[in-house]
Design a protein around this motif. Structure first.
Motif, PDB file in Angstrom:
ATOM      1  N   ARG A   1       2.457  16.103   4.999  1.00 23.44           N
ATOM      2  CA  ARG A   1       3.895  16.101   5.305  1.00 23.44           C
ATOM      3  C   ARG A   1       4.696  16.562   4.098  1.00 23.44           C
ATOM      4  NH1 ARG A   1       7.718  10.855   6.025  1.00 23.44           N
ATOM      5  NH2 ARG A   1       7.268  10.883   3.784  1.00 23.44           N
ATOM      6  N   SER A   2       4.346  16.066   2.917  1.00 28.12           N
ATOM      7  CA  SER A   2       5.064  16.469   1.706  1.00 28.12           C
ATOM      8  C   SER A   2       5.007  17.980   1.506  1.00 28.12           C
ATOM      9  CB  SER A   2       4.474  15.764   0.476  1.00 28.12           C
ATOM     10  OG  SER A   2       4.717  14.374   0.513  1.00 28.12           O
ATOM     11  N   GLU A   3       3.843  18.569   1.723  1.00 33.31           N
ATOM     12  CA  GLU A   3       3.692  20.003   1.492  1.00 33.31           C
ATOM     13  C   GLU A   3       4.508  20.826   2.485  1.00 33.31           C
ATOM     14  OE1 GLU A   3       2.352  21.250  -1.179  1.00 33.31           O
ATOM     15  OE2 GLU A   3       1.902  19.194  -1.779  1.00 33.31           O
ATOM     16  N   VAL A   4       4.505  20.438   3.754  1.00 34.09           N
ATOM     17  CA  VAL A   4       5.254  21.230   4.732  1.00 34.09           C
ATOM     18  C   VAL A   4       6.757  21.082   4.495  1.00 34.09           C
ATOM     19  CG1 VAL A   4       5.462  19.523   6.621  1.00 34.09           C
ATOM     20  CG2 VAL A   4       5.266  21.961   7.144  1.00 34.09           C
TER      21      VAL A   4
ATOM     22  N   ARG B   1      -4.604   2.700   6.235  1.00 30.34           N
ATOM     23  CA  ARG B   1      -5.380   2.728   5.004  1.00 30.34           C
ATOM     24  C   ARG B   1      -5.786   4.164   4.709  1.00 30.34           C
ATOM     25  NH1 ARG B   1      -7.581  -2.318   3.473  1.00 30.34           N
ATOM     26  NH2 ARG B   1      -7.098  -3.997   4.943  1.00 30.34           N
ATOM     27  N   VAL B   2      -6.065   4.445   3.460  1.00 29.17           N
ATOM     28  CA  VAL B   2      -6.574   5.758   3.091  1.00 29.17           C
ATOM     29  C   VAL B   2      -8.038   5.832   3.489  1.00 29.17           C
ATOM     30  CG1 VAL B   2      -7.001   7.361   1.194  1.00 29.17           C
ATOM     31  CG2 VAL B   2      -4.970   5.877   1.149  1.00 29.17           C
ATOM     32  N   PRO B   3      -8.420   6.838   4.289  1.00 28.92           N
ATOM     33  CA  PRO B   3      -9.834   6.956   4.684  1.00 28.92           C
ATOM     34  C   PRO B   3     -10.734   7.241   3.490  1.00 28.92           C
ATOM     35  CG  PRO B   3      -8.394   8.351   6.048  1.00 28.92           C
ATOM     36  CD  PRO B   3      -7.579   7.876   4.885  1.00 28.92           C
ATOM     37  N   VAL B   4     -12.032   7.179   3.718  1.00 31.22           N
ATOM     38  CA  VAL B   4     -12.974   7.552   2.667  1.00 31.22           C
ATOM     39  C   VAL B   4     -12.697   8.991   2.257  1.00 31.22           C
ATOM     40  CG1 VAL B   4     -14.729   5.922   3.415  1.00 31.22           C
ATOM     41  CG2 VAL B   4     -14.729   8.244   4.343  1.00 31.22           C
TER      42      VAL B   4
ATOM     43  N   PHE C   1       1.332   7.146   0.121  1.00 30.75           N
ATOM     44  CA  PHE C   1       2.141   8.330  -0.157  1.00 30.75           C
ATOM     45  C   PHE C   1       1.374   9.331  -1.012  1.00 30.75           C
ATOM     46  CE2 PHE C   1       5.145  10.922  -2.466  1.00 30.75           C
ATOM     47  CZ  PHE C   1       6.077  11.270  -1.495  1.00 30.75           C
ATOM     48  N   GLU C   2       0.676   8.854  -2.006  1.00 26.90           N
ATOM     49  CA  GLU C   2       0.032   9.745  -2.964  1.00 26.90           C
ATOM     50  C   GLU C   2      -1.332  10.246  -2.510  1.00 26.90           C
ATOM     51  OE1 GLU C   2      -0.066   7.454  -6.541  1.00 26.90           O
ATOM     52  OE2 GLU C   2       2.014   7.919  -7.073  1.00 26.90           O
ATOM     53  N   LYS C   3      -2.029   9.507  -1.643  1.00 25.03           N
ATOM     54  CA  LYS C   3      -3.422   9.860  -1.341  1.00 25.03           C
ATOM     55  C   LYS C   3      -3.708  10.154   0.131  1.00 25.03           C
ATOM     56  CE  LYS C   3      -5.236   7.110  -5.197  1.00 25.03           C
ATOM     57  NZ  LYS C   3      -6.160   6.006  -5.585  1.00 25.03           N
ATOM     58  N   HIS C   4      -3.002   9.497   1.055  1.00 23.94           N
ATOM     59  CA  HIS C   4      -3.351   9.629   2.474  1.00 23.94           C
ATOM     60  C   HIS C   4      -3.091  11.049   2.968  1.00 23.94           C
ATOM     61  CE1 HIS C   4      -3.307   8.942   6.826  1.00 23.94           C
ATOM     62  NE2 HIS C   4      -3.904   7.782   6.592  1.00 23.94           N
TER      63      HIS C   4
ATOM     64  N   ARG D   1       0.813  -1.222   0.000  1.00 27.20           N
ATOM     65  CA  ARG D   1       0.000   0.000   0.000  1.00 27.20           C
ATOM     66  C   ARG D   1       0.847   1.273   0.000  1.00 27.20           C
ATOM     67  NH1 ARG D   1      -5.316  -0.871   1.340  1.00 27.20           N
ATOM     68  NH2 ARG D   1      -5.835  -2.990   1.947  1.00 27.20           N
ATOM     69  N   TYR D   2       2.161   1.126  -0.069  1.00 26.47           N
ATOM     70  CA  TYR D   2       3.057   2.259   0.107  1.00 26.47           C
ATOM     71  C   TYR D   2       2.752   3.403  -0.863  1.00 26.47           C
ATOM     72  CZ  TYR D   2       7.395   4.953  -0.160  1.00 26.47           C
ATOM     73  OH  TYR D   2       8.317   5.967  -0.207  1.00 26.47           O
TER      74      TYR D   2
END
Length: 246
Positions: A22-25, A201-204, A13-16, A8-9
Motif C-alpha cells: 500500500r505504501s508503495e502504490v 500478524r506478519v507471515p513467515v 506497517f514496516e514489515k507486513h 503490533r502497529y
C-alpha cells in the motif's frame, strides 16, 4: 482500537506485505499527480506514530493527527508534528493544507460525511485529498470486526459520500484484486465456523515476500486497468467546482 493491534502497529506497517505494498502504490500515485512545485503543507489523518512521514517529506512539510495516544512514542522526533485528538470539528489547526491523506481511516468513522466535510474546510482551493478504504461488503471478514470497521466501500458508495461532502473524485481504482476470492472464502468460513477475530500478524518471511511481490506486480499491471473489483479502493479528490468558486 484493539490493544494487541496497537502493540503490533509498527511491525505491521514496516514489515507486513499488505502495508508495504500500500505504501508503495501511494508514493507512486503521489509522484504522478504532484504539482510542479510539490505540495506545501501535508496532513496525514490517522497517522499513528508518523511512520509514513519520512516517505511523505518528498512532497512537502508533513503534519499528522492521531486520536490514539497509545500509538505514539514520546521519543519520536516527529512527535511535535502530530496532533493527538479526534479528527472532528474540534480539530482546528488554524491552517489549510494542499495535500490531505486518509489512509484506511474512513471505514472507522460513524460519520464519514462529516469527516470529509472537515477535510473540505481544511483543504486549500487547489488542494488534493488522497484516500484509501476497504472495498465491498461481500469481502467482510473478522479483520473488519476486530478493527471496528463500520463499512466497506464501492466506487459508487464512495462517490456518493464524497459528493455529499462537496468533494469531487477525479480518479478511483480498486487494488488487491487477487485477495477478493481469498477474503470471500475466508469470510464465509469464519461465519460458518463462528471463528473468533484475531489480530493481523506478519507471515513467515518467504510467504510475506511472495505476497508482497504478487501485490506489487498486480499494482504495476492489471491495477492500472479499469478493474471492477478489488479488496481496497484508492481515490483522489478535489474540491467540487461550486466550493472553489465560493
Amino acid at each position: 482500537m484493539n490493544p494487541e493491534y496497537g502493540e503490533r502497529y509498527r511491525e505491521l506497517f514496516e514489515k507486513h506485505w499488505w502495508w508495504r505494498a500500500r505504501s508503495e502504490v501511494i508514493i507512486e500515485t503521489l509522484r504522478r499527480i504532484k504539482p510542479p512545485n510539490g505540495w506545501g503543507r501535508i496532513l496525514d489523518v490517522g497517522c499513528g506514530d508518523g511512520l509514513f512521514f519520512p516517505r511523505l517529506r518528498e512532497f512537502g512539510k508533513v503534519e499528522g493527527v492521531e486520536p490514539f495516544a497509545e500509538l505514539l512514542n514520546p521519543a519520536n522526533p516527529d512527535r511535535s508534528h502530530i496532533y493527538v485528538c479526534p479528527f472532528d470539528q474540534d480539530f482546528q489547526p488554524g491552517k489549510q493544507y494542499s495535500l490531505i491523506l486518509m489512509l484506511d481511516v474512513l471505514e472507522h468513522l460513524q460519520d464519514p460525511v462529516g469527516a470529509l466535510r472537515h477535510v473540505h474546510n481544511l483543504l486549500q482551493s487547489d488542494g488534493t485529498l488522497l484516500l484509501t478504504v476497504p472495498a465491498f461488503m461481500a469481502l467482510w471478514t473478522n479483520h473488519d470486526v476486530i478493527n471496528h470497521h463500520f463499512t466497506r466501500y464501492t466506487k459508487a458508495r464512495l462517490h456518493r459520500t464524497c459528493t455529499e461532502a462537496r468533494l469531487r473524485i477525479t480518479k478511483q481504482r480498486y487494488l488487491y484484486h487477487w485477495t477478493c476470492p481469498v477474503k470471500m472464502v475466508l469470510g464465509i468460513t469464519e461465519r460458518a465456523l463462528h471463528l473468533p477475530p484475531k489480530p493481523a500478524r506478519v507471515p513467515v518471511e518467504w510467504i510475506n515476500q511472495m505476497l508482497y511481490g504478487l501485490s506489487r506486480l498486480e499494482q504495476k499491471t492489471v491495477s492500472r486497468l479499469p478493474m471492477p473489483v478489488g479488496s481496497s479502493l484508492l481515490a483522489i479528490c478535489k474540491l467540487a467546482a461550486s466550493s472553489q468558486t465560493g
